[in-house]
Design an enzyme around this catalytic site. Sequence first.
Site, PDB file in Angstrom:
ATOM      1  N   GLU A   1      -0.220 -17.676  -8.345  1.00  0.00           N
ATOM      2  CA  GLU A   1       0.615 -16.904  -9.233  1.00  0.00           C
ATOM      3  C   GLU A   1       2.044 -17.440  -8.631  1.00  0.00           C
ATOM      4  O   GLU A   1       2.930 -16.754  -9.556  1.00  0.00           O
ATOM      5  CB  GLU A   1       0.285 -15.304  -8.943  1.00  0.00           C
ATOM      6  CG  GLU A   1      -0.922 -15.058  -9.777  1.00  0.00           C
ATOM      7  CD  GLU A   1      -1.305 -13.475  -9.596  1.00  0.00           C
ATOM      8  OE1 GLU A   1      -0.467 -12.692  -9.223  1.00  0.00           O
ATOM      9  OE2 GLU A   1      -2.442 -13.282 -10.052  1.00  0.00           O
TER      10      GLU A   1
ATOM     11  N   CYS B   1      -6.239  -6.455  -7.060  1.00  0.00           N
ATOM     12  CA  CYS B   1      -5.963  -5.942  -5.580  1.00  0.00           C
ATOM     13  C   CYS B   1      -5.141  -6.966  -4.627  1.00  0.00           C
ATOM     14  O   CYS B   1      -4.663  -6.722  -3.727  1.00  0.00           O
ATOM     15  CB  CYS B   1      -7.231  -5.431  -4.949  1.00  0.00           C
ATOM     16  SG  CYS B   1      -8.811  -6.740  -5.187  1.00  0.00           S
ATOM     17  N   HIS B   2      -5.228  -8.362  -4.957  1.00  0.00           N
ATOM     18  CA  HIS B   2      -4.808  -9.195  -4.136  1.00  0.00           C
ATOM     19  C   HIS B   2      -3.163  -9.303  -4.190  1.00  0.00           C
ATOM     20  O   HIS B   2      -2.585  -9.740  -3.474  1.00  0.00           O
ATOM     21  CB  HIS B   2      -5.391 -10.519  -4.691  1.00  0.00           C
ATOM     22  CG  HIS B   2      -4.855 -11.173  -6.146  1.00  0.00           C
ATOM     23  ND1 HIS B   2      -5.616 -10.633  -7.232  1.00  0.00           N
ATOM     24  CD2 HIS B   2      -3.779 -11.826  -6.628  1.00  0.00           C
ATOM     25  CE1 HIS B   2      -5.058 -11.279  -8.338  1.00  0.00           C
ATOM     26  NE2 HIS B   2      -3.828 -11.822  -8.023  1.00  0.00           N
TER      27      HIS B   2
ATOM     28  N   TYR C   1       0.960  -1.250   0.067  1.00  0.00           N
ATOM     29  CA  TYR C   1       0.071  -0.097   0.010  1.00  0.00           C
ATOM     30  C   TYR C   1       0.853   1.283   0.053  1.00  0.00           C
ATOM     31  O   TYR C   1       0.567   2.094  -0.558  1.00  0.00           O
ATOM     32  CB  TYR C   1      -1.063   0.166   1.136  1.00  0.00           C
ATOM     33  CG  TYR C   1      -1.766  -0.917   1.306  1.00  0.00           C
ATOM     34  CD1 TYR C   1      -2.942  -1.229   0.503  1.00  0.00           C
ATOM     35  CD2 TYR C   1      -1.768  -2.141   2.451  1.00  0.00           C
ATOM     36  CE1 TYR C   1      -3.844  -2.382   0.585  1.00  0.00           C
ATOM     37  CE2 TYR C   1      -2.572  -3.172   2.561  1.00  0.00           C
ATOM     38  CZ  TYR C   1      -3.595  -3.350   1.703  1.00  0.00           C
ATOM     39  OH  TYR C   1      -4.419  -4.462   1.916  1.00  0.00           O
TER      40      TYR C   1
ATOM     41  N   ASN D   1     -12.497  -2.024  -4.931  1.00  0.00           N
ATOM     42  CA  ASN D   1     -12.446  -2.313  -6.304  1.00  0.00           C
ATOM     43  C   ASN D   1     -13.563  -3.380  -6.554  1.00  0.00           C
ATOM     44  O   ASN D   1     -13.613  -4.444  -6.100  1.00  0.00           O
ATOM     45  CB  ASN D   1     -10.847  -3.197  -6.443  1.00  0.00           C
ATOM     46  CG  ASN D   1     -10.718  -3.802  -7.630  1.00  0.00           C
ATOM     47  OD1 ASN D   1     -11.315  -3.756  -8.722  1.00  0.00           O
ATOM     48  ND2 ASN D   1      -9.660  -4.823  -7.615  1.00  0.00           N
TER      49      ASN D   1
END
Length: 152
Positions: free
Chosen positions: A145, A117-118, A88, A109
Site C-alpha cells: 500500500e 487490521c494490517h 491500537y 478479525n
Amino acid sequence: MRAVATLQTPFGNWGVGALGDVITTLNWNVEAEGEMTPLLAEGIKQLKAYVAGNLQNFDLPLAPKGTDFQQKVYAAMSAIPYGETLTYGEIADALGVPAQPIGQACGSNPIPIIIPCHRVLSKTGTGGFSGWGGVESKIALLRHESGFSFLI
C-alpha cells in the site's frame, strides 16, 4: 450454505468465504469449497484488483462474526484509508477503551485485508498480525500500500 473461493497472491493463497449473501471470512491456505457464487466472484475480482494496485476500497457486503465491541473495532479498522495506519491506542482513544482489547479484537478479525487490521500498528512498531506469515505478511501488505517509508 457456506462457500469459499480461493486466489493465489504474492501474499499467500487467500480463501474468501461467504454464507448466503455476505462475506464472512478471509483465510490463508484453505481449499475452495462449495459453488462459485456471484458474490464470491466479485470478492475474488476485488481482491485481484487490490493485489494489482487498482483497488483501494472494497465494496462487498460483510458480516464478520464478533461481539458488539469487536464490531466497533472492525468498523474503526474499516475506516482507515488505504496507505494509512492508526495505532491500537488511537483506536482505543476514539472508542474510549484501553488499547489491549483493541489488539485482541484486531487479532479476532475474521475478514483480514478487506477489514484492514494490517493497518493497525503498536505505538512502538508494527504490532502483531494473526494472518498467515504473521508480522512479515503485515509488513508486506503495508509495503504494497506504499503507506509507510519506514517499512521499505
